[in-house]
Design a protein around this motif. Structure first.
Motif, PDB file in Angstrom:
ATOM      1  N   ALA A  98      -6.640 -10.654   1.765  1.00 59.98           N
ATOM      2  CA  ALA A  98      -7.297  -9.345   1.778  1.00 59.98           C
ATOM      3  C   ALA A  98      -6.277  -8.232   1.969  1.00 59.98           C
ATOM      4  CB  ALA A  98      -8.348  -9.299   2.883  1.00 59.98           C
ATOM      5  N   GLU A  99      -5.346  -8.416   2.913  1.00 64.89           N
ATOM      6  CA  GLU A  99      -4.374  -7.361   3.186  1.00 64.89           C
ATOM      7  C   GLU A  99      -3.429  -7.161   2.003  1.00 64.89           C
ATOM      8  OE1 GLU A  99      -2.745  -5.789   7.419  1.00 64.89           O
ATOM      9  OE2 GLU A  99      -2.608  -7.932   7.046  1.00 64.89           O
ATOM     10  N   ASP A 139      -2.023  -3.989  -2.883  1.00 69.61           N
ATOM     11  CA  ASP A 139      -1.926  -3.887  -4.350  1.00 69.61           C
ATOM     12  C   ASP A 139      -2.821  -2.768  -4.876  1.00 69.61           C
ATOM     13  OD1 ASP A 139      -0.198  -6.014  -4.331  1.00 69.61           O
ATOM     14  OD2 ASP A 139      -1.667  -7.487  -5.009  1.00 69.61           O
ATOM     15  N   GLY A 140      -4.071  -2.751  -4.396  1.00 72.57           N
ATOM     16  CA  GLY A 140      -5.019  -1.752  -4.880  1.00 72.57           C
ATOM     17  C   GLY A 140      -4.625  -0.343  -4.505  1.00 72.57           C
ATOM     18  N   PRO A 145     -12.158   1.490 -10.871  1.00 73.26           N
ATOM     19  CA  PRO A 145     -11.590   1.415 -12.230  1.00 73.26           C
ATOM     20  C   PRO A 145     -10.250   2.128 -12.299  1.00 73.26           C
ATOM     21  CG  PRO A 145     -13.275   3.101 -12.151  1.00 73.26           C
ATOM     22  CD  PRO A 145     -13.297   2.428 -10.796  1.00 73.26           C
ATOM     23  N   ASP A 146      -9.483   1.836 -13.334  1.00 72.65           N
ATOM     24  CA  ASP A 146      -8.220   2.539 -13.547  1.00 72.65           C
ATOM     25  C   ASP A 146      -8.485   4.031 -13.727  1.00 72.65           C
ATOM     26  OD1 ASP A 146      -6.648   0.244 -13.467  1.00 72.65           O
ATOM     27  OD2 ASP A 146      -7.028  -0.195 -15.574  1.00 72.65           O
ATOM     28  N   ALA A 148     -10.289  -3.870   0.918  1.00 70.50           N
ATOM     29  CA  ALA A 148      -9.757  -4.569  -0.256  1.00 70.50           C
ATOM     30  C   ALA A 148     -10.805  -4.668  -1.351  1.00 70.50           C
ATOM     31  CB  ALA A 148      -9.273  -5.961   0.147  1.00 70.50           C
ATOM     32  N   LEU A 149     -12.034  -4.983  -0.974  1.00 69.89           N
ATOM     33  CA  LEU A 149     -13.105  -5.070  -1.961  1.00 69.89           C
ATOM     34  C   LEU A 149     -13.333  -3.723  -2.636  1.00 69.89           C
ATOM     35  CD1 LEU A 149     -15.627  -7.283   0.032  1.00 69.89           C
ATOM     36  CD2 LEU A 149     -14.313  -7.965  -1.976  1.00 69.89           C
ATOM     37  N   LEU A 150     -13.269  -2.647  -1.863  1.00 69.99           N
ATOM     38  CA  LEU A 150     -13.457  -1.315  -2.440  1.00 69.99           C
ATOM     39  C   LEU A 150     -12.359  -0.966  -3.434  1.00 69.99           C
ATOM     40  CD1 LEU A 150     -14.646   1.147   0.372  1.00 69.99           C
ATOM     41  CD2 LEU A 150     -15.840   0.525  -1.722  1.00 69.99           C
ATOM     42  N   THR A 151     -11.100  -1.121  -3.009  1.00 69.80           N
ATOM     43  CA  THR A 151     -10.002  -0.713  -3.890  1.00 69.80           C
ATOM     44  C   THR A 151      -9.928  -1.584  -5.141  1.00 69.80           C
ATOM     45  OG1 THR A 151      -8.468  -2.066  -2.585  1.00 69.80           O
ATOM     46  CG2 THR A 151      -8.624   0.258  -2.035  1.00 69.80           C
TER      47      THR A 151
END
Length: 730
Positions: free
Chosen positions: A311-312, A317-318, A462-463, A455-458
């Motif tokens: 998750a972290e 990444d996001g 979308p791009d 993490a789920l949000l990011t």
């Protein structure tokens, strides 16, 4: 600030009487779970799946699917490590390095020496592969035969048979065989404690049960890391973990950690620590060593669970994708600038920052929530698909109903909750690639985001989307692991807009002072702030009931149904249990026909760990307990009532965060002194809108906590992970 003898009262002590456990207790807002080290709500109950998913089931299903996608993505980066086999690649190097350090063969710095990093350049906007759309599925309830087999095993060893559905759900299709082969697997079930798992193992294994059993050591290592997550850590340093293992009677903590690493139960990380600055002196080695040794950087070695590590890393990444990307052009630059000039102060700065950046942070108190709301309306006026998400339904509804928005806001506001957005129950839905169908997401109450939700949000954005995280950095951090908002503020990797809008009135003045470590007397001519001194917990309970039932309605004009009691813990002589029992007796007396509840009872319902919504009991039947929460009907299956529902006249500060009430009574009995901290006091006092009564029995412990006790530190890896993905300056 006045002292009203009519309104004196005090607050309870946590059940175990320690500040640390109290924080953990509050963090796991699921009723019943707090008594079991912050255990989360129980999994879905037995029987056939209902035709329609509950909100909790939908949220858990969406999170499970997104986690599976994240795990597949991580697997593409590095090969999997099978449990019980030799590690390879970096994991093997790290394991060897850990052993070398602990054996004394190498110093920490040389064991984990990294090659000099290559110069980085600004990353182009990354391309994301299209994601197949997979509709969330309801969690599959364990089969009746499996539950029966597990129940027989538990009963034969003297364990409660009520655990059978949870054990079967957690351990899967071979739960009975897994438990027979390794009785300490019982520790994977939320709420089970080590002494209970040890007793179960003794009953199953007899003379073969030993404290140095490798299975026990691994299970205890995993359990301690889960407990650390409940306290907010995403990983632990090896010395801290080994100390905790020693306290749990593990004879060889070092061997326990090594075995857990080798079997793939936990992951090991090394983090190179920053030096104090460009001009800092290098770390010197022993005399006679070369220049390379002098240039070594200190490192820390961390142990963590794969779930939170993934998750972290996914969150980093996001966030890096957002920071390094150019937002989609929604409206011309001139149009955004005109919108920014049409409002004053931090609201205009926020609009400008959001126009040109993929990630923006916004800080401020309750009054500053108008600024992200103004951004929402301005963006929608520009044709941007913008949404705002809050931590709780109450906060969502209050923001929607109470905002004094400019006349130029022609578009209908789009408000949702984070949980509803992730589960698909609320919000814009998802596009063909599985991303959220929006251009701008504003998350209020951002300090309540743990690493998994963030993490789920990011990952769902979308791009080209913009993300604005807004919140008050002074409130209690998330109930789950991580300190996402605080870590991002510290990293300074994106624009930060600090609101200059003060919270009004005596309550706003008091809360603002607490935020900087002061506890002054404030002038409250309208009895906005009242201090009620008490001598003991018994008097605290009596005065609290008197305040809620009589004094506040009569003297302030706020009815009991709009008054909320907040106290540090659930247990103790003036905890939520005792206070709720006393308040129920006066406000809604009854025999507790529905598992301790009666129609009309005020409740706090926890559909998922870290989230509490308030409502009242409507009725009960064979389906379960029927509630109304924020105007929506909710049915809690009877097997989940004990874990998910509490009476709600009195709640903890962690349960109250993200919500406000016209009147708040904060109960501080003498036995709760160790549970107090500046963020706790700031959060509790800040829940009051028009009136705050403080039932005060902690004497000097209150100003001392405000002045000297900041938030407890949390061990996280996000700043380091994020720093490695951002372009270097120049």
């Amino acid at each position: 600030m006045t002292t009203d003898p009519e309104t004196r009262e005090t607050s309870p002590q946590p059940e175990n009487g320690t500040g640390e456990d109290t924080g953990r207790t509050e963090a796991g807002t699921a009723p019943g779970g707090e008594d079991q080290d912050g255990a989360a709500a129980a999994p879905a109950g037995e029987g056939a799946a209902a035709p329609e998913r509950t909100e909790a089931e939908a949220e858990l299903a969406a999170q499970r699917i997104e986690r599976e996608r994240i795990e597949r993505r991580k697997a593409e980066k590095q090969g999997p490590v099978e449990a019980g086999t030799k590690l390879s690649g970096k994991a093997a190097d790290l394991l060897a390095a850990v052993r070398a350090v602990e054996s004394g063969e190498k110093p920490v710095s040389s064991a984990f020496r990294e090659p000099a990093p290559a110069p980085r350049r600004a990353a182009p906007e990354p391309e994301r592969p299209a994601r197949p759309v997979t509709p969330p599925q309801s969690p599959t309830a364990p089969g009746t035969e499996l539950v029966a087999a597990v129940r027989a095993l538990l009963t034969g060893a003297g364990a409660p048979d009520t655990l059978a559905p949870q054990v079967a759900s957690v351990l899967g299709e071979t739960a009975d065989a897994r438990l027979q082969a390794d009785p300490w697997q019982l520790l994977r079930v939320a709420g089970v404690r080590p002494e209970q798992a040890d007793g179960f193992a003794r009953a199953l294994l007899g003379a073969e049960c030993r404290p140095d059993d490798d299975r026990r050591a691994r299970a205890m290592t995993v359990w301690l890391l889960e407990q650390a997550a409940l306290a907010g850590h995403t990983a632990l340093e090896i010395p801290a973990l080994e100390t905790a293992l020693t306290q749990r009677s593990v004879p060889d903590p070092d061997a326990a950690v090594q075995s857990s690493i080798a079997e793939g139960e936990v992951l090991v990380f090394q983090d190179a620590l920053e030096t104090t600055g460009p001009g800092a002196a290098p770390v010197e080695g022993p005399a006679g060593e070369g220049e390379d040794e002098a240039e070594e950087r200190p490192v820390r070695v961390l142990i963590g669970l794969e779930r939170y590590a993934l998750a972290e890393e996914s969150l980093a990444d996001g966030l890096a994708r957002l920071i390094n990307s150019v937002p989609k052009e929604n409206g011309s630059a001139d149009a955004w600038e005109r919108a920014a000039r049409s409002v004053s102060g931090a609201a205009g700065e926020l609009i400008r920052a959001a126009a040109g950046h993929g990630l923006v942070l916004h800080t401020g108190g309750e009054a500053s929530r108008i600024e992200p709301a103004t951004l929402l309306y301005a963006a929608r006026d520009l044709g941007v698909r913008a949404w705002a998400a809050t931590h709780s339904p109450a906060a969502r509804d209050a923001l929607r109903d109470r905002l004094d928005l400019p006349d130029t806001a022609t578009a209908h506001p789009a408000f949702t909750t984070v949980a509803g957005l992730l589960s698909g129950a609320e919000g814009p839905g998802r596009d063909a690639d599985g991303a959220l169908d929006l251009d701008l997401l504003i998350v209020l109450d951002a300090p309540q985001l743990d690493v998994e939700s963030a993490a789920l949000l990011t990952e769902s954005l979308p791009d080209g989307a913009r993300l604005v995280l807004s919140g008050d950095p002074g409130v209690l951090w998330s109930a789950g692991p991580g300190r996402v908002f605080a870590d991002l503020l510290t990293a300074r990797a994106c624009p930060q807009i600090a609101s200059r809008t003060p919270d009004p009135g005596p309550i706003g003045e008091l809360v603002s002072s607490v935020g900087i470590g002061e506890l002054p007397q404030v002038d409250a001519p309208g009895k906005e702030v009242v201090i009620v001194p008490v001598r003991d917990a018994r008097e605290a309970v009596h005065r609290t009931v008197q305040l809620v039932v009589d004094s506040v309605p009569r003297a302030i004009g706020i009815p009991s149904r709009e008054t909320q009691v907040i106290t540090p813990g659930h247990g103790g002589a003036a905890g939520t249990r005792v206070l709720n029992a006393a308040l129920k007796e006066r406000l809604n007396p009854g025999p507790g026909r529905f598992g301790g509840f009666d129609a009309g009872d005020r409740i706090a319902y926890s559909p998922a760990p870290g989230r509490t919504v308030q409502g009242h009991v409507v009725t009960a039947d064979a389906e379960g307990l029927h509630l109304e929460c924020s105007g929506e009907p909710v049915v809690v299956p009877k097997e989940r009532v004990d874990q998910a529902v509490r009476h709600g006249w009195a709640i903890t500060a962690h349960q109250a965060v993200g919500q406000r009430w016209p009147a708040v009574v904060v109960v501080l009995p003498g036995d709760a002194a160790q549970a107090l901290s500046r963020p706790w006091v700031y959060t509790a006092f800040g829940r009051a809108d028009r009136h705050l009564s403080v039932v005060h029995g902690v004497e000097q412990a209150l100003p001392r906590a405000v002045a000297e006790t900041p938030a407890k530190p949390r061990t996280t890896r996000l700043p380091l992970l994020l720093r490695g993905q951002l372009p270097t300056a120049g």
